[in-house]
Write an enzyme that holds these catalytic residues in place. Structure first.
Site, PDB file in Angstrom:
ATOM      1  N   CYS A  21      53.948  46.196  38.730  1.00 60.25           N
ATOM      2  CA  CYS A  21      53.871  45.174  37.681  1.00 60.25           C
ATOM      3  C   CYS A  21      55.091  44.270  37.781  1.00 60.25           C
ATOM      4  O   CYS A  21      56.206  44.761  38.012  1.00 60.25           O
ATOM      5  CB  CYS A  21      53.815  45.854  36.315  1.00 60.25           C
ATOM      6  SG  CYS A  21      53.692  44.724  34.925  1.00 60.25           S
ATOM      7  N   HIS A  53      44.109  45.279  34.536  1.00 54.38           N
ATOM      8  CA  HIS A  53      45.582  45.328  34.411  1.00 54.38           C
ATOM      9  C   HIS A  53      46.048  44.174  33.522  1.00 54.38           C
ATOM     10  O   HIS A  53      46.915  44.366  32.657  1.00 54.38           O
ATOM     11  CB  HIS A  53      46.202  45.245  35.816  1.00 54.38           C
ATOM     12  CG  HIS A  53      47.706  45.230  35.848  1.00 54.38           C
ATOM     13  ND1 HIS A  53      48.465  46.219  36.453  1.00 54.38           N
ATOM     14  CD2 HIS A  53      48.615  44.327  35.373  1.00 54.38           C
ATOM     15  CE1 HIS A  53      49.746  45.937  36.321  1.00 54.38           C
ATOM     16  NE2 HIS A  53      49.879  44.787  35.687  1.00 54.38           N
ATOM     17  N   GLU A  54      45.456  42.979  33.721  1.00 59.25           N
ATOM     18  CA  GLU A  54      45.877  41.812  32.931  1.00 59.25           C
ATOM     19  C   GLU A  54      45.448  41.929  31.474  1.00 59.25           C
ATOM     20  O   GLU A  54      46.234  41.634  30.563  1.00 59.25           O
ATOM     21  CB  GLU A  54      45.321  40.521  33.545  1.00 59.25           C
ATOM     22  CG  GLU A  54      45.751  40.247  34.977  1.00 59.25           C
ATOM     23  CD  GLU A  54      47.203  40.565  35.251  1.00 59.25           C
ATOM     24  OE1 GLU A  54      48.046  40.308  34.372  1.00 59.25           O
ATOM     25  OE2 GLU A  54      47.501  41.096  36.338  1.00 59.25           O
ATOM     26  N   HIS A  89      47.680  43.972  29.379  1.00 62.50           N
ATOM     27  CA  HIS A  89      48.885  43.289  28.870  1.00 62.50           C
ATOM     28  C   HIS A  89      48.611  42.587  27.537  1.00 62.50           C
ATOM     29  O   HIS A  89      49.511  42.473  26.699  1.00 62.50           O
ATOM     30  CB  HIS A  89      49.404  42.270  29.883  1.00 62.50           C
ATOM     31  CG  HIS A  89      50.224  42.848  30.994  1.00 62.50           C
ATOM     32  ND1 HIS A  89      51.319  43.658  30.769  1.00 62.50           N
ATOM     33  CD2 HIS A  89      50.131  42.722  32.345  1.00 62.50           C
ATOM     34  CE1 HIS A  89      51.857  44.000  31.945  1.00 62.50           C
ATOM     35  NE2 HIS A  89      51.153  43.453  32.911  1.00 62.50           N
TER      36      HIS A  89
HETATM   37  C1  FHF Z   1      50.766  42.317  40.822  1.00 61.29           C
HETATM   38  N1  FHF Z   1      51.436  42.578  43.098  1.00 61.29           N
HETATM   39  O1  FHF Z   1      50.262  41.278  41.151  1.00 61.29           O
HETATM   40  C2  FHF Z   1      51.392  43.257  41.815  1.00 61.29           C
HETATM   41  C3  FHF Z   1      52.783  43.776  41.454  1.00 61.29           C
HETATM   42  C4  FHF Z   1      46.612  45.569  40.083  1.00 61.29           C
HETATM   43  O2  FHF Z   1      50.284  41.712  35.142  1.00 61.29           O
HETATM   44  O3  FHF Z   1      49.398  43.233  43.754  1.00 61.29           O
HETATM   45  O4  FHF Z   1      52.226  42.600  36.698  1.00 61.29           O
HETATM   46  F1  FHF Z   1      50.757  39.418  46.234  1.00 61.29           F
HETATM   47  C5  FHF Z   1      50.379  41.301  36.312  1.00 61.29           C
HETATM   48  C6  FHF Z   1      47.827  40.628  47.930  1.00 61.29           C
HETATM   49  C7  FHF Z   1      47.710  41.862  47.353  1.00 61.29           C
HETATM   50  C8  FHF Z   1      48.851  39.789  47.553  1.00 61.29           C
HETATM   51  C9  FHF Z   1      48.639  42.283  46.398  1.00 61.29           C
HETATM   52  C10 FHF Z   1      47.228  44.393  39.414  1.00 61.29           C
HETATM   53  C11 FHF Z   1      48.652  44.134  39.786  1.00 61.29           C
HETATM   54  C12 FHF Z   1      49.240  42.982  38.995  1.00 61.29           C
HETATM   55  C13 FHF Z   1      51.194  41.509  38.542  1.00 61.29           C
HETATM   56  N2  FHF Z   1      50.597  41.778  45.067  1.00 61.29           N
HETATM   57  C14 FHF Z   1      50.399  42.581  43.956  1.00 61.29           C
HETATM   58  C15 FHF Z   1      49.774  40.217  46.617  1.00 61.29           C
HETATM   59  C16 FHF Z   1      49.666  41.444  46.019  1.00 61.29           C
HETATM   60  C17 FHF Z   1      50.694  42.710  39.380  1.00 61.29           C
HETATM   61  N3  FHF Z   1      51.283  41.806  37.150  1.00 61.29           N
HETATM   62  C18 FHF Z   1      53.242  44.822  42.464  1.00 61.29           C
HETATM   63  C19 FHF Z   1      53.822  42.656  41.359  1.00 61.29           C
HETATM   64 ZN    ZN Z   2      51.533  43.652  34.981  1.00 56.98          ZN
END
Ligand code: FHF
Ligand code: ZN
Length: 187
Positions: free
Chosen positions: A114, A157-158, A161
């Protein structure tokens, strides 16, 4: 522009609040916020911009992570396929709501992280494998879609939040890698 400094971290009470619905028609302010959230996701997935700005790559972002307790999320899931570079899901969603979900559960084999959590938390985050979702899009139009697998996990996940829930709330405390029968592990 949203950067890592804009994003609040665990311990900030806003991350534990239930966010308020936005009014429709959307305000110019809420439309602009959605655009900035999507711009952050684009920047964070652009290797050059991410390096320049010091961004962690993200596929989703929720307004409460910006200390704004409103029911707004942005999701941008890249395809990962050079033949088919269109993102598999890319949208700003206002007042997203899960209308129904599969009986089958699923989790990411790699676990979750996250942008608001600066540590690794190991374990399976068990969620619904399929969801039917309604939301208002950036044009103010009500949408209803079905999602499965990875896209469904990201949206859950969103939406968590928006309800003050963190991904690690779903991890089994005794055994982080314990799984009930039939849970799909997405690799
Ligand atoms: C991310 N990053 O986006 C994670 C975190 C399962 O509330 O997954 O906290 F950048 C939102 C391809 C694949 C390209 C994966 C939901 C995760 C949501 C953000 N990166 C990725 C990418 C990623 C959280 N978040 C590790 C930062
Ligand atoms: Zn998150």
């Amino acid at each position: 522009m949203i950067t890592m400094d804009t994003i609040i971290r665990e311990g900030n009470p806003t991350l534990r609040e239930v966010a308020k619905e936005v009014s429709v028609p959307l305000s110019d302010e809420d439309i602009k916020l959605g655009e900035e959230m999507m711009e952050f996701l684009h920047n964070s997935q652009d290797p050059v911009k991410a390096e320049e700005l010091g961004l962690r790559g993200g596929v989703g972002l929720a307004a409460p992570q910006l200390d704004i307790s409103k029911r707004i999320i942005a999701v941008h899931v890249p395809s990962g396929d050079l033949e088919n570079p269109e993102p598999t899901l890319s949208a700003v969603m206002y007042n997203p709501k899960i209308l129904s979900h599969s009986v089958q559960d699923a989790c990411l084999g790699e676990g979750e992280g996250c942008l608001s959590v600066d540590r690794e938390v190991p374990g399976y985050v068990v969620r619904h494998n399929k969801i039917t979702l309604s939301y208002v899009d950036a044009a103010g139009v009500k949408q209803k879609i079905r999602l499965k697998n990875y896209e469904a996990i990201v949206v859950q996940h969103e939406i968590d939040h928006l309800n003050g829930v963190m991904f690690y709330d779903h991890i089994n405390q005794e055994n982080p890698y314990a799984l009930k029968d039939g849970v799909l592990v997405i690799e």
